[in-house]
Write a protein that holds these residues in place. Sequence first.
Motif, short mmCIF file in Angstrom:
data_model
loop_
_atom_site.label_atom_id
_atom_site.label_comp_id
_atom_site.label_asym_id
_atom_site.label_seq_id
_atom_site.Cartn_x
_atom_site.Cartn_y
_atom_site.Cartn_z
N ASP A 28 -3.94 -12.95 30.89
CA ASP A 28 -4.39 -14.22 30.29
C ASP A 28 -4.43 -15.34 31.33
OD1 ASP A 28 -4.63 -12.99 27.85
OD2 ASP A 28 -2.71 -13.71 27.07
N GLU A 29 -3.40 -15.39 32.19
CA GLU A 29 -3.37 -16.43 33.22
C GLU A 29 -4.50 -16.24 34.22
OE1 GLU A 29 -0.40 -18.30 36.68
OE2 GLU A 29 0.23 -16.55 35.51
N ASN A 30 -4.73 -14.99 34.61
CA ASN A 30 -5.83 -14.72 35.54
C ASN A 30 -7.17 -15.18 34.95
OD1 ASN A 30 -4.06 -13.50 37.33
ND2 ASN A 30 -4.49 -11.43 36.60
N ARG A 31 -7.37 -14.89 33.68
CA ARG A 31 -8.63 -15.25 33.03
C ARG A 31 -8.78 -16.77 32.96
NH1 ARG A 31 -7.67 -12.75 28.86
NH2 ARG A 31 -7.41 -14.36 27.26
N ARG A 32 -7.72 -17.48 32.62
CA ARG A 32 -7.78 -18.95 32.54
C ARG A 32 -8.10 -19.55 33.91
NH1 ARG A 32 -3.22 -18.29 29.08
NH2 ARG A 32 -1.81 -18.75 30.81
N LEU A 33 -7.52 -19.00 34.95
CA LEU A 33 -7.78 -19.53 36.30
C LEU A 33 -9.23 -19.33 36.70
CD1 LEU A 33 -4.49 -18.30 37.99
CD2 LEU A 33 -5.25 -20.69 37.90
N VAL A 34 -9.79 -18.17 36.38
CA VAL A 34 -11.19 -17.91 36.70
C VAL A 34 -12.10 -18.85 35.92
CG1 VAL A 34 -13.06 -16.22 36.55
CG2 VAL A 34 -10.81 -15.51 37.37
N GLU A 35 -11.84 -18.99 34.63
CA GLU A 35 -12.66 -19.88 33.81
C GLU A 35 -12.58 -21.32 34.31
OE1 GLU A 35 -11.18 -19.24 29.89
OE2 GLU A 35 -12.38 -17.44 29.54
N ALA A 36 -11.40 -21.76 34.72
CA ALA A 36 -11.26 -23.12 35.24
C ALA A 36 -12.05 -23.30 36.52
CB ALA A 36 -9.78 -23.44 35.46
N ALA A 37 -12.04 -22.29 37.38
CA ALA A 37 -12.77 -22.38 38.64
C ALA A 37 -14.27 -22.45 38.39
CB ALA A 37 -12.43 -21.19 39.52
N ILE A 38 -14.77 -21.57 37.53
CA ILE A 38 -16.21 -21.54 37.25
C ILE A 38 -16.67 -22.84 36.60
CG2 ILE A 38 -17.91 -20.51 35.69
CD1 ILE A 38 -17.64 -18.90 38.18
N ARG A 39 -15.93 -23.31 35.63
CA ARG A 39 -16.34 -24.52 34.91
C ARG A 39 -16.07 -25.79 35.72
NH1 ARG A 39 -14.38 -21.57 29.96
NH2 ARG A 39 -16.30 -20.98 28.88
N GLY A 40 -15.19 -25.69 36.71
CA GLY A 40 -14.83 -26.88 37.49
C GLY A 40 -15.67 -27.10 38.73
N HIS A 41 -16.62 -26.19 39.00
CA HIS A 41 -17.46 -26.33 40.18
C HIS A 41 -18.93 -26.15 39.82
CE1 HIS A 41 -13.52 -25.35 41.98
NE2 HIS A 41 -13.95 -26.04 43.02
N ALA A 42 -19.76 -26.91 40.48
CA ALA A 42 -21.20 -26.78 40.26
C ALA A 42 -21.68 -25.42 40.74
CB ALA A 42 -21.94 -27.90 40.99
N SER A 43 -22.76 -24.94 40.15
CA SER A 43 -23.28 -23.62 40.55
C SER A 43 -23.72 -23.60 42.00
CB SER A 43 -24.43 -23.21 39.63
OG SER A 43 -25.49 -24.14 39.72
N ALA A 44 -24.11 -24.74 42.56
CA ALA A 44 -24.49 -24.77 43.97
C ALA A 44 -23.30 -24.49 44.88
CB ALA A 44 -25.10 -26.14 44.32
N GLU A 45 -22.11 -24.87 44.42
CA GLU A 45 -20.89 -24.59 45.19
C GLU A 45 -20.39 -23.17 44.97
OE1 GLU A 45 -18.41 -27.77 43.52
OE2 GLU A 45 -18.23 -28.55 45.56
N LEU A 46 -20.44 -22.75 43.72
CA LEU A 46 -19.84 -21.47 43.31
C LEU A 46 -20.85 -20.80 42.39
CD1 LEU A 46 -17.21 -19.82 43.54
CD2 LEU A 46 -16.35 -21.06 41.55
N SER A 47 -21.73 -20.01 42.97
CA SER A 47 -22.92 -19.57 42.22
C SER A 47 -22.80 -18.18 41.61
CB SER A 47 -24.15 -19.62 43.12
OG SER A 47 -23.93 -18.89 44.31
N VAL A 48 -21.66 -17.49 41.81
CA VAL A 48 -21.53 -16.12 41.32
C VAL A 48 -20.16 -15.92 40.68
CG1 VAL A 48 -21.79 -13.67 41.90
CG2 VAL A 48 -22.94 -15.40 43.31
N LEU A 49 -20.15 -15.19 39.56
CA LEU A 49 -18.91 -14.73 38.93
C LEU A 49 -18.78 -13.24 39.21
CD1 LEU A 49 -16.48 -14.93 36.94
CD2 LEU A 49 -18.14 -14.49 35.09
N GLY A 50 -17.60 -12.81 39.64
CA GLY A 50 -17.37 -11.40 39.91
C GLY A 50 -16.11 -10.89 39.24
N THR A 51 -16.15 -9.66 38.72
CA THR A 51 -14.94 -9.06 38.15
C THR A 51 -14.87 -7.58 38.51
OG1 THR A 51 -15.73 -8.21 36.00
CG2 THR A 51 -15.24 -10.56 36.14
#
Length: 477
Positions: free
Chosen positions: A178-201
């Motif tokens: 659960d903590e890992n998932r929250r951290l990933v979601e926070a990172a993705i939602r907290g950065h513009a796609s130009a900065e962080l353009s890919v989600l990987g799992t």
Amino acid sequence: MPPKLTPQAKTIKGVLLGGVAPTDPEATWDITIEYPPDRPDGVISSITPSGDSASSSPLALPALVHPHIHLDKAYVHNTPAYNHLLPVTGSFQEALASTTQAKAKFTRPDLLKRGAWLLAESVTSGVTAMRAFVEVDHTVQHTCLEAGLTLKHEWRDSCQIQLVCFAQDPIFSTEHGDENRRLVEAAIRGHASAELSVLGTTPYVESSIEASKRNIEWAVDLALETDRHLDFHLDYNLSPPDVHPEPLIWHVLHTLREKRWTSGTTNRRVMLGHCTRLSQFTGEDWKRLAKEIQEHALPVSFVGLPTSDLYMADIPSGGAVKSNPRGTLPVPEMVRKHGLDAVIAVNNVGNAFTPWGSADPLNLACLGVGVYQAGTIGDAELLYECVSTRARAAIGLSPPGVDSGVRLRCGDHAEILVLHNVDDTGCLGDSDSRSRKSLAEVVWDPPSRASRAVVCRGHVLMPALPTRPDAAFRSGV
């Protein structure tokens, strides 16, 4: 430190082109680069015959690309702080465990230093764009991501870094899911796609098939919601059907169809990495796979990672008995026989997952000649595409369906690798040394970095210049 750059070049004089027969009577060419307002990073505007002698001319090719490489885990084995974590058994489970221990010691200065090593090795090899994974989880929090963002900014003039917010650890199982998932979601939602353009799992690290499928569904939903490319580490095993459940790739494709992620609904792409299990597919399996992707217009690409796969992927205990079994995606066959989009990539360098090999994509293409028994000129061109133009398109940096092959052409980005005739042995002069006049010669026996001049966004990287900048390049207003 990023390399120094020349002013933007206007012309590259008297070069051979990859993909052109050496018997072509107009074998040398002049390349003109322009910088219009809508293409400020440079575009090839003309390629015209040159009167220069082909005997001394350098060879010009599209620049190289890393479509899958881990930025934060590079060169762990070259860092004294991690000497106690060098491989003992060489197993996949050991690599997972030792990397987790190493991550607990990651610091920002350490990440920046090792990341700079990887970038320096890559860009001087000819890499001008990369998809780079940085891990986000309860161990490292956002430390790797923040270092990746710093490196992306510092090296922006010499390499386009497409960062992946990567969940290597479980996000739906274990006490930290659960903590890992929250951290990933926070990172993705907290950065513009130009900065962080890919989600990987990494669905296969979950503790059950059900959790793996939840991982896939969650990732597809989050990527669609936040308008990101998606990149899965998938089916990293060689288990026969009677030992392991159905490959997860079928659930990925089902989920994409269900969520209506198609080439017509978004320009974002889905990459499937490793997929060594597919090396055991039958002809009917491949037909089914190609049909599902093509009939539903799924924007899916595959990336084979031979250096890691051949080292790590084996048949687990209880599987079929073979002598030292190994497997990796049959990339040339996937492209030619089944019409699938597939490339190859370096993946890891200098860590427990891949303690051998270099960051040079040309060395990987060379390895592919033996791995795939691909020794023809056409094979060499395809292998080069897989670490160059095909790789660039697969990670979404070129328009879908646009494949410039191995020959530079008008309209291409000003991202070019120029190979000069340089004697790096110290035994011969440049005029007497063995030159490489065709792309096949380059793939079969990659030249040293000393011979490589790299053009990124029209600028020439100074450390890679084997000769004076004005020997082939011209700048101006």
